[in-house]
Design a protein around this motif. Structure first.
Motif, PDB file in Angstrom:
ATOM      1  N   PRO A   1      50.244  63.328  40.910  1.00  0.00           N
ATOM      2  CA  PRO A   1      50.646  64.134  39.745  1.00  0.00           C
ATOM      3  C   PRO A   1      51.396  63.280  38.719  1.00  0.00           C
ATOM      4  N   GLY A   2      52.281  62.432  39.211  1.00  0.00           N
ATOM      5  CA  GLY A   2      53.045  61.572  38.313  1.00  0.00           C
ATOM      6  C   GLY A   2      52.122  60.635  37.558  1.00  0.00           C
TER       7      GLY A   2
ATOM      8  N   GLY B   1      56.547  52.345  34.325  1.00  0.00           N
ATOM      9  CA  GLY B   1      56.309  53.698  34.836  1.00  0.00           C
ATOM     10  C   GLY B   1      55.159  53.700  35.831  1.00  0.00           C
ATOM     11  N   PHE B   2      54.072  53.008  35.465  1.00  0.00           N
ATOM     12  CA  PHE B   2      52.929  52.927  36.384  1.00  0.00           C
ATOM     13  C   PHE B   2      53.314  52.203  37.668  1.00  0.00           C
TER      14      PHE B   2
ATOM     15  N   ILE C   1      60.573  59.376  28.022  1.00  0.00           N
ATOM     16  CA  ILE C   1      60.551  58.404  26.922  1.00  0.00           C
ATOM     17  C   ILE C   1      59.165  58.369  26.282  1.00  0.00           C
ATOM     18  N   THR C   2      58.121  58.267  27.131  1.00  0.00           N
ATOM     19  CA  THR C   2      56.767  58.175  26.585  1.00  0.00           C
ATOM     20  C   THR C   2      56.388  59.444  25.832  1.00  0.00           C
ATOM     21  N   SER C   3      56.777  60.600  26.360  1.00  0.00           N
ATOM     22  CA  SER C   3      56.469  61.856  25.662  1.00  0.00           C
ATOM     23  C   SER C   3      57.185  61.913  24.322  1.00  0.00           C
ATOM     24  N   ALA C   4      58.429  61.451  24.297  1.00  0.00           N
ATOM     25  CA  ALA C   4      59.181  61.480  23.039  1.00  0.00           C
ATOM     26  C   ALA C   4      58.509  60.565  22.017  1.00  0.00           C
ATOM     27  N   GLU C   5      58.087  59.389  22.470  1.00  0.00           N
ATOM     28  CA  GLU C   5      57.388  58.470  21.558  1.00  0.00           C
ATOM     29  C   GLU C   5      56.091  59.101  21.067  1.00  0.00           C
TER      30      GLU C   5
ATOM     31  N   ASP D   1      61.622  57.922  41.063  1.00  0.00           N
ATOM     32  CA  ASP D   1      61.667  58.911  39.996  1.00  0.00           C
ATOM     33  C   ASP D   1      61.020  58.356  38.723  1.00  0.00           C
ATOM     34  N   ILE D   2      60.027  59.060  38.202  1.00  0.00           N
ATOM     35  CA  ILE D   2      59.415  58.572  36.970  1.00  0.00           C
ATOM     36  C   ILE D   2      59.704  59.505  35.799  1.00  0.00           C
ATOM     37  N   ALA D   3      60.630  60.442  36.019  1.00  0.00           N
ATOM     38  CA  ALA D   3      60.950  61.400  34.955  1.00  0.00           C
ATOM     39  C   ALA D   3      61.350  60.673  33.680  1.00  0.00           C
TER      40      ALA D   3
END
Ligand SMILES: Nc1ncnc2c1ncn2[C@@H]1O[C@H](COP(=O)(O)OP(=O)(O)OP(=O)(O)O)[C@@H](O)[C@H]1O
Ligand SMILES: [Mg+2]
Lengths: 281, 326
Positions: free
Chosen positions: B211-212, B280-281, B298-302, B291-293
């Motif tokens: 999922p991550g 992250g990967f 960060i990536t979502s914000a970018e 934890d990859i939250a």
């Protein structure tokens, strides 16, 4: 009703106007023809009317509403056929229409039906990259009809078509008018304009040199001509006279034995040359 | 709106699979997977494979005895070594996140048949140096092959829309900016994710945080697609665009250096999107539940910032260029 009022357009900002003080209106359900040589400003006017180009000066309005205030709804109502075919070359004719149809929030036509109208049914599943220039032109026209527009902008819809296909397209445009569409038609083709347009404007260097119904233009500017052909020293010679020039006609007929005499009505092209002092192409 | 987007998505998908570049990217993916397995040696950086020990009964060749338990843990943490500590007849295996299979293989190699010793496993998740170097490069390959697919394809499709002038037809349709941007972001987001998964499975196997991984791959692919859209509005021909596209990719690739040599991490490198994505990967693939939250946030914000930028630029420079805005 479409109103274009004192329209100007300057691409470069140097005071060289591509469109200069153009005013006309198109009543609902009529065809307005815009005629003129290359570079006269025809496409520029169409692009301002469809919102592709900025309205710099003057006004364009649809039922009294400025083109600047028209939202997405306006695009559901119009169909635009561009002078250069602009379709996805990697998609088939059918796919081009299908995905374009998907953009509208009004009912659209079956792509196959519209392709049939322009004579492309048999080539519907060929990639557009394999279409000829005339086929692309027809696909462009077909795309402009897919949303059953009540305002149509057609830029050179018959360029590059053979006479029989051109006449098929002419009938198609006439049918659109009969269904109630208001049509802005740009063309070099005087015959097409003559047969289709309720009103034509002669555009020359950005301004309108003359504007009237084709019939009135012919009455006003066109003189009927008489052509007399006779034999002289073994070859045929033709001289033409204005219908009013009775003396000239009589004196020639006195001197020679005519082989052929016929009268000819001025074409829109002749009138264009008379009005602007230049040819159409 | 949904209808419009779906229609555009089908169109974009067809245009993508009918584009030669897409197949070049696909073949490259296969070549990368093959070379990871057959060309890049697993131990070209063997410093990470040392074994250290404390208090072992027997001295084994190749295992460096250290002076204390703390020294062993320190070595595992810092250098990614594998530590062995004996407490009575229990051997504690201290490692930076080895799979169970690898642990068993290692113990069998060292001590023969299980049974002679009790074995306890202790994971210190600070360093992943033990993962074979070819496999450890997976995040880099995934980022610069699968995830940048959207960057390249969005750019190439937009350029051909400009060149074939179909964009003019779109401009006089009710399509609009949002549908244009969202369709491409979703199509290449989805294909980027599929390709990333394909590479992950072919290189690493099935044992990772799915999922991550899917979330991170999707958000990153969308991010790079949006970047591609935002950049390409400024270009009208392939040759100028190509130069800039390569430059942007090269800048993103500098983060690879930090990944191979963690000592190199100047503060600015963290602002390059691929930095967060690659690490992250790494966490998702090798971190055993790390934890990859943070990487996702960060990536979502970018991606959100780029979404706003791409919409504004596509609207101003592509769809409403040269006209009065309404
Ligand atoms: N994008 C542009 N930038 C600068 N000048 C332009 C641009 N487009 C057109 N022009 C100029 O504006 C004038 C009118 O061009 P337009 O395309 O409207 O002519 P047209 O009547 O449609 O000609 P044609 O029959 O060849 O299609 C021409 O002088 C042309 O050079
Ligand atoms: Mg033109």
């Amino acid at each position: 009703m479409i109103d274009v009022w004192h329209l100007y357009h300057d691409y470069t900002g140097t005071g060289k106007f591509a469109v200069l003080d153009v005013t006309f209106s198109i009543p609902k359900g009529t065809i307005f023809g815009c005629l003129g040589p290359s570079g006269a400003g025809k496409s520029t006017i169409q692009n301002i009317m469809t919102g592709l180009l900025k309205l710099q000066r003057g006004e364009v309005s649809y039922e009294g509403k400025s083109v600047n205030e028209l939202g997405v709804k306006f695009f559901n109502r119009i169909g635009v056929s561009f002078e250069q075919p602009n379709v996805y070359r990697r998609l088939t004719g059918y796919e081009n229409l299908k995905y374009f149809a998907g953009l509208f929030s009004v009912p659209t036509l079956d792509p196959m039906e519209v392709l049939d109208w322009v004579g492309l049914r048999d080539d519907a599943h060929k990639k557009a990259s394999d279409y000829s220039k005339g086929m692309l032109q027809r696909l462009n026209l077909a795309r402009s009809l897919i949303n059953r527009p009540d305002i149509l902008f057609l830029d050179e819809p018959t360029s590059g078509l053979d006479p029989s296909t051109a006449s098929r397209i002419r009938n198609l445009i006439m049918e659109q008018k009969e269904k109630g569409a208001t049509i802005f038609l740009t063309t070099h083709n005087m015959d097409l304009a003559d047969r289709l347009c309720d009103m034509v404007a002669f555009l020359d260097e950005g301004s309108i040199a003359a504007m009237d119904t084709p019939g009135n233009l012919k009455l006003k500017y066109g003189k009927k001509e008489v052509m007399i052909t006779y034999e002289k020293d073994g070859s045929l010679v033709t001289e033409s006279f204005s219908m009013d020039d009775k003396a000239g006609i009589a004196s020639l007929i006195d001197r020679v034995t005519p082989v052929k005499i016929h009268s000819q009505e001025a074409t829109l092209e002749d009138i264009f040359i008379r009005v602007t002092g230049r040819g159409l192409s | 709106m949904m209808g419009k987007i779906i229609s555009l998505m089908v169109q974009d998908t067809k245009l993508m699979v009918r584009n030669a570049i897409f197949w070049v990217i696909t073949v490259t993916l296969i070549l990368i997977v093959l070379s990871v397995h057959f060309l890049i040696p697993g131990d070209f950086n063997s410093s990470g494979q040392h074994l250290v020990s404390w208090n072992l009964d027997t001295v084994y060749p190749g295992i460096t005895p250290l002076e204390s338990r703390e020294a062993v843990e320190e070595s595992v943490r810092k250098d990614g070594t594998i530590g062995l500590i004996q407490e009575g007849d229990t051997i504690i295996l201290i490692h930076p996140g080895l799979s169970e299979k690898t642990q068993n293989a290692l113990m069998a190699a060292l001590f023969g048949e299980p049974g002679d010793y009790n074995i306890r496993s202790l994971t210190l998740r600070q360093n992943t140096g033990i993962i074979p170097e070819n496999i450890r490069l997976a995040p880099v390959f995934i980022c610069f092959e699968a995830v940048v697919l959207g960057f390249l394809m969005a750019g190439i499709l937009m350029l051909s829309e400009k060149e074939q002038k179909t964009i003019k037809a779109y401009r006089v349709s009710p399509g609009g900016t949002l549908a244009y941007v969202i369709s491409k972001a979703l199509v290449f987001g989805i294909f980027g994710t599929i390709y990333a998964l394909l590479m992950a499975v072919l290189i690493v196997g099935f044992d990772f945080n799915w999922p991550g991984f899917i979330l991170l791959a999707f958000v990153s692919s969308v991010l790079f697609t949006l970047l591609g859209l935002a950049v390409t509005v400024f270009f009208s021909d392939m040759s100028n665009w190509f130069f800039t596209a390569v430059l942007i990719l090269v800048i993103n690739m500098t983060t690879m250096v930090s990944y191979s040599a963690p000592a190199f991490s100047p503060f600015w490198i963290r602002f390059i999107p691929s930095y967060t994505i690659i690490f992250g990967f790494e966490d998702v693939l090798f971190g055993a539940g790390r934890d990859i939250a943070q990487a996702l946030i960060i990536t979502s914000a970018e991606a959100a910032v780029l979404f706003a930028a791409a919409c504004a630029l596509v609207r101003k420079k592509l769809l409403k260029a040269g006209r009065s805005m309404t």
